[in-house]
Design a protein around this motif. Structure first.
Motif, PDB file in Angstrom:
ATOM      1  N   THR A   1       6.739 -40.340 -29.979  1.00 41.07           N
ATOM      2  CA  THR A   1       6.610 -39.691 -31.293  1.00 41.07           C
ATOM      3  C   THR A   1       5.614 -38.539 -31.236  1.00 41.07           C
ATOM      4  O   THR A   1       5.907 -37.416 -31.666  1.00 41.07           O
ATOM      5  CB  THR A   1       6.153 -40.731 -32.346  1.00 41.07           C
ATOM      6  OG1 THR A   1       7.022 -41.862 -32.282  1.00 41.07           O
ATOM      7  CG2 THR A   1       6.177 -40.162 -33.740  1.00 41.07           C
TER       8      THR A   1
ATOM      9  N   ILE B   1      -4.267 -36.422 -28.465  1.00 43.19           N
ATOM     10  CA  ILE B   1      -5.154 -37.349 -27.755  1.00 43.19           C
ATOM     11  C   ILE B   1      -4.461 -38.697 -27.576  1.00 43.19           C
ATOM     12  O   ILE B   1      -3.553 -39.047 -28.336  1.00 43.19           O
ATOM     13  CB  ILE B   1      -6.482 -37.560 -28.519  1.00 43.19           C
ATOM     14  CG1 ILE B   1      -6.221 -38.189 -29.905  1.00 43.19           C
ATOM     15  CG2 ILE B   1      -7.252 -36.250 -28.656  1.00 43.19           C
ATOM     16  CD1 ILE B   1      -7.479 -38.705 -30.588  1.00 43.19           C
TER      17      ILE B   1
ATOM     18  N   ARG C   1      10.755 -49.667 -21.341  1.00 48.18           N
ATOM     19  CA  ARG C   1      10.808 -49.857 -22.808  1.00 48.18           C
ATOM     20  C   ARG C   1      12.075 -49.272 -23.464  1.00 48.18           C
ATOM     21  O   ARG C   1      13.163 -49.637 -23.099  1.00 48.18           O
ATOM     22  CB  ARG C   1       9.520 -49.313 -23.437  1.00 48.18           C
ATOM     23  CG  ARG C   1       8.299 -50.145 -23.057  1.00 48.18           C
ATOM     24  CD  ARG C   1       7.007 -49.403 -23.269  1.00 48.18           C
ATOM     25  NE  ARG C   1       6.895 -48.311 -22.333  1.00 48.18           N
ATOM     26  CZ  ARG C   1       6.168 -47.220 -22.500  1.00 48.18           C
ATOM     27  NH1 ARG C   1       5.474 -47.071 -23.589  1.00 48.18           N
ATOM     28  NH2 ARG C   1       6.126 -46.284 -21.587  1.00 48.18           N
ATOM     29  N   ALA C   2      11.930 -48.347 -24.420  1.00 43.89           N
ATOM     30  CA  ALA C   2      13.116 -47.866 -25.147  1.00 43.89           C
ATOM     31  C   ALA C   2      14.041 -47.095 -24.207  1.00 43.89           C
ATOM     32  O   ALA C   2      13.607 -46.190 -23.509  1.00 43.89           O
ATOM     33  CB  ALA C   2      12.694 -46.984 -26.311  1.00 43.89           C
ATOM     34  N   LEU C   3      15.318 -47.468 -24.219  1.00 47.64           N
ATOM     35  CA  LEU C   3      16.270 -46.896 -23.261  1.00 47.64           C
ATOM     36  C   LEU C   3      17.237 -45.891 -23.870  1.00 47.64           C
ATOM     37  O   LEU C   3      17.604 -44.915 -23.230  1.00 47.64           O
ATOM     38  CB  LEU C   3      17.147 -48.014 -22.676  1.00 47.64           C
ATOM     39  CG  LEU C   3      16.601 -48.929 -21.614  1.00 47.64           C
ATOM     40  CD1 LEU C   3      17.729 -49.810 -21.119  1.00 47.64           C
ATOM     41  CD2 LEU C   3      16.018 -48.129 -20.476  1.00 47.64           C
TER      42      LEU C   3
ATOM     43  N   GLN D   1      12.058 -44.996 -21.125  1.00 39.17           N
ATOM     44  CA  GLN D   1      10.980 -44.336 -21.870  1.00 39.17           C
ATOM     45  C   GLN D   1       9.890 -43.745 -20.972  1.00 39.17           C
ATOM     46  O   GLN D   1       9.337 -42.693 -21.272  1.00 39.17           O
ATOM     47  CB  GLN D   1      10.362 -45.335 -22.857  1.00 39.17           C
ATOM     48  CG  GLN D   1       9.345 -44.714 -23.797  1.00 39.17           C
ATOM     49  CD  GLN D   1       8.880 -45.682 -24.867  1.00 39.17           C
ATOM     50  OE1 GLN D   1       9.629 -46.557 -25.285  1.00 39.17           O
ATOM     51  NE2 GLN D   1       7.657 -45.536 -25.312  1.00 39.17           N
TER      52      GLN D   1
ATOM     53  N   GLY E   1       1.450 -45.616 -32.951  1.00 37.95           N
ATOM     54  CA  GLY E   1       2.175 -46.847 -32.655  1.00 37.95           C
ATOM     55  C   GLY E   1       2.041 -47.960 -33.685  1.00 37.95           C
ATOM     56  O   GLY E   1       1.642 -47.752 -34.832  1.00 37.95           O
TER      57      GLY E   1
ATOM     58  N   ARG F   1      19.381 -52.908 -17.035  1.00 35.26           N
ATOM     59  CA  ARG F   1      18.404 -53.547 -17.915  1.00 35.26           C
ATOM     60  C   ARG F   1      19.087 -54.733 -18.585  1.00 35.26           C
ATOM     61  O   ARG F   1      20.166 -54.582 -19.149  1.00 35.26           O
ATOM     62  CB  ARG F   1      17.949 -52.538 -18.967  1.00 35.26           C
ATOM     63  CG  ARG F   1      17.543 -53.132 -20.319  1.00 35.26           C
ATOM     64  CD  ARG F   1      16.180 -53.763 -20.322  1.00 35.26           C
ATOM     65  NE  ARG F   1      15.152 -52.773 -20.181  1.00 35.26           N
ATOM     66  CZ  ARG F   1      14.612 -52.109 -21.216  1.00 35.26           C
ATOM     67  NH1 ARG F   1      15.016 -52.353 -22.439  1.00 35.26           N
ATOM     68  NH2 ARG F   1      13.676 -51.226 -21.007  1.00 35.26           N
TER      69      ARG F   1
HETATM   70  C1  LIG Z   1       8.851 -54.342 -23.366  1.00 34.42           C
HETATM   71  C2  LIG Z   1       9.310 -53.370 -24.419  1.00 34.42           C
HETATM   72  C3  LIG Z   1      10.654 -53.049 -24.486  1.00 34.42           C
HETATM   73  C4  LIG Z   1      11.101 -52.177 -25.452  1.00 34.42           C
HETATM   74  N1  LIG Z   1      12.427 -51.881 -25.500  1.00 34.42           N
HETATM   75  C5  LIG Z   1      12.890 -51.043 -26.449  1.00 34.42           C
HETATM   76  C6  LIG Z   1      14.271 -50.709 -26.527  1.00 34.42           C
HETATM   77  O1  LIG Z   1      15.074 -51.165 -25.716  1.00 34.42           O
HETATM   78  N2  LIG Z   1      14.680 -49.868 -27.510  1.00 34.42           N
HETATM   79  C7  LIG Z   1      13.803 -49.337 -28.415  1.00 34.42           C
HETATM   80  O2  LIG Z   1      14.211 -48.560 -29.282  1.00 34.42           O
HETATM   81  N3  LIG Z   1      12.489 -49.615 -28.345  1.00 34.42           N
HETATM   82  C8  LIG Z   1      12.014 -50.447 -27.406  1.00 34.42           C
HETATM   83  N4  LIG Z   1      10.686 -50.725 -27.365  1.00 34.42           N
HETATM   84  C9  LIG Z   1       9.815 -50.132 -28.391  1.00 34.42           C
HETATM   85  C10 LIG Z   1       9.409 -48.703 -28.033  1.00 34.42           C
HETATM   86  O3  LIG Z   1       8.694 -48.727 -26.809  1.00 34.42           O
HETATM   87  C11 LIG Z   1       8.545 -48.154 -29.178  1.00 34.42           C
HETATM   88  O4  LIG Z   1       9.331 -48.156 -30.352  1.00 34.42           O
HETATM   89  C12 LIG Z   1       8.052 -46.751 -28.899  1.00 34.42           C
HETATM   90  O5  LIG Z   1       7.146 -46.725 -27.819  1.00 34.42           O
HETATM   91  C13 LIG Z   1       7.344 -46.196 -30.135  1.00 34.42           C
HETATM   92  O6  LIG Z   1       6.920 -44.891 -29.825  1.00 34.42           O
HETATM   93  P1  LIG Z   1       5.653 -44.273 -30.539  1.00 34.42           P
HETATM   94  O7  LIG Z   1       5.396 -42.949 -29.903  1.00 34.42           O
HETATM   95  O8  LIG Z   1       5.881 -44.300 -32.018  1.00 34.42           O
HETATM   96  O9  LIG Z   1       4.464 -45.296 -30.260  1.00 34.42           O
HETATM   97  P2  LIG Z   1       3.850 -45.773 -28.870  1.00 34.42           P
HETATM   98  O10 LIG Z   1       4.799 -45.589 -27.751  1.00 34.42           O
HETATM   99  O11 LIG Z   1       3.291 -47.130 -29.127  1.00 34.42           O
HETATM  100  O12 LIG Z   1       2.670 -44.742 -28.637  1.00 34.42           O
HETATM  101  C14 LIG Z   1       1.488 -44.786 -29.396  1.00 34.42           C
HETATM  102  C15 LIG Z   1       0.376 -44.207 -28.542  1.00 34.42           C
HETATM  103  O13 LIG Z   1      -0.792 -44.113 -29.360  1.00 34.42           O
HETATM  104  C16 LIG Z   1      -1.908 -44.464 -28.582  1.00 34.42           C
HETATM  105  N5  LIG Z   1      -2.961 -44.912 -29.511  1.00 34.42           N
HETATM  106  C17 LIG Z   1      -2.937 -45.998 -30.314  1.00 34.42           C
HETATM  107  N6  LIG Z   1      -4.055 -46.061 -31.053  1.00 34.42           N
HETATM  108  C18 LIG Z   1      -4.804 -44.983 -30.702  1.00 34.42           C
HETATM  109  C19 LIG Z   1      -6.086 -44.497 -31.118  1.00 34.42           C
HETATM  110  N7  LIG Z   1      -6.811 -45.123 -32.060  1.00 34.42           N
HETATM  111  N8  LIG Z   1      -6.573 -43.375 -30.532  1.00 34.42           N
HETATM  112  C20 LIG Z   1      -5.847 -42.724 -29.568  1.00 34.42           C
HETATM  113  N9  LIG Z   1      -4.638 -43.145 -29.147  1.00 34.42           N
HETATM  114  C21 LIG Z   1      -4.118 -44.252 -29.712  1.00 34.42           C
HETATM  115  C22 LIG Z   1      -1.411 -45.558 -27.646  1.00 34.42           C
HETATM  116  O14 LIG Z   1      -2.212 -45.639 -26.479  1.00 34.42           O
HETATM  117  C23 LIG Z   1       0.008 -45.085 -27.346  1.00 34.42           C
HETATM  118  O15 LIG Z   1       0.084 -44.323 -26.155  1.00 34.42           O
HETATM  119  C24 LIG Z   1      10.190 -51.594 -26.389  1.00 34.42           C
HETATM  120  C25 LIG Z   1       8.835 -51.897 -26.303  1.00 34.42           C
HETATM  121  C26 LIG Z   1       8.393 -52.773 -25.332  1.00 34.42           C
HETATM  122  C27 LIG Z   1       6.920 -53.085 -25.267  1.00 34.42           C
END
Ligand SMILES: Cc1cc2nc3c(=O)[nH]c(=O)nc-3n(C[C@H](O)[C@H](O)[C@H](O)COP(=O)(O)OP(=O)(O)OC[C@H]3O[C@@H](n4cnc5c(N)ncnc54)[C@H](O)[C@@H]3O)c2cc1C
Length: 229
Positions: free
Chosen positions: A13, A31, A42-44, A105, A163, A223
């Motif tokens: 995101t 950051i 993770r997300a595929l 991912q 996240g 997967r």
């Molecule tokens: C094992 C596993 C399998 C998955 N399989 C799937 C799948 O098959 N399909 C699917 O759609 N989704 C899947 N997901 C979910 C998917 O990984 C998440 O939906 C996705 O990563 C969300 O993206 P994001 O960028 O919103 O958040 P995230 O990827 O969680 O990124 C958030 C980032 O913010 C950082 N952060 C958090 N708090 C702070 C802070 N206070 N200060 C600085 N940095 C911070 C974290 O370190 C992280 O890098 C899976 C997840 C896991 C764990």
């Protein structure tokens, strides 16, 4: 100095937001509290609409080249294939990407990070948002740097891309409505042999309750996602 946009979180995101704003000429600071990007798949699945948006920022070709096009789904009951659907044909003429794309991912994030780097933006690692306050015309954020020192950062906007356990969401008391499944799922990236290892999607409809085999790029890689019984 006031940053135009402070992006908290360099998952998909935050990285896509940073890319898009940078392409529009908006300066960003991005950051992440982790030392390095994620190393697990993770997300595929990358959906058609995402690829259409990626085309607008010249990213679709690279992503499609790295992924596996998912155009056929097979369904099985007790080791017998009961259906085979070519859903890829449904979108032909509607979209240049009439398929879902399988692209893990961790690899996806690396492509986004590299593209950002080419545009002159580097993710600041081991920098954590501790809290922030709304000061009317700006946001005052408290950051902890890699060396443990704290920094005050002022930004016109803060983007919460942090996240599921978001500090930004907590700070705004937005909440995170929804629930979790009662089931326990397993996720495994495997090398295997057998009829389901043919580059297509396979799903079991029988008493296994839920088991899906997604093709991954490479020889006999897949997967598995299923429910622990
Ligand atoms: C094992 C596993 C399998 C998955 N399989 C799937 C799948 O098959 N399909 C699917 O759609 N989704 C899947 N997901 C979910 C998917 O990984 C998440 O939906 C996705 O990563 C969300 O993206 P994001 O960028 O919103 O958040 P995230 O990827 O969680 O990124 C958030 C980032 O913010 C950082 N952060 C958090 N708090 C702070 C802070 N206070 N200060 C600085 N940095 C911070 C974290 O370190 C992280 O890098 C899976 C997840 C896991 C764990």
């Amino acid at each position: 100095m006031i940053q135009p946009v402070l992006i908290v979180g360099a998952g998909p995101t935050g990285l896509v937001l940073a890319l898009w704003l940078t392409r529009l000429g908006v300066k960003v600071r991005i950051i992440d509290k982790t030392a390095e990007p994620g190393t697990t798949s993770r997300a595929l699945a990358v959906q058609t609409r995402t690829l259409e948006f990626y085309r607008q920022i010249d990213l679709a070709t690279t992503v499609v080249e790295h992924g596996v096009r998912l155009v056929v789904a097979n369904f099985w009951v007790r080791a017998t294939r009961v259906a085979r659907a070519r859903f890829g044909d449904g979108g032909v003429g509607l979209s240049p990407f009439p398929y879902a794309l399988i692209f893990p991912q961790d690899e996806h994030e690396r492509v986004l990070i590299e593209r950002l780097r080419e545009l002159g933006v580097t993710v600041e690692r081991r920098v954590e948002l501790l809290g922030f306050e709304d000061a009317g015309d700006r946001v005052r954020a408290r950051l902890r740097r890699a060396d443990g020192t704290e920094e005050a950062c002022e930004a016109a906007y803060i983007a919460g891309c942090d996240g599921a356990h978001s500090t930004v969401r907590d700070g705004l008391a937005i909440g995170f409505p929804g629930g979790t499944y009662a089931h326990v799922f397993y996720v495994a990236d495997v090398e295997a042999r057998g009829p389901a290892m043919d580059g297509e999607l396979h799903g079991a409809l029988d008493e296994a309750e839920f088991l899906v085999v997604f093709p991954l790029k490479g020889n006999r890689r897949a997967r598995l996602i299923g429910v622990v019984r």
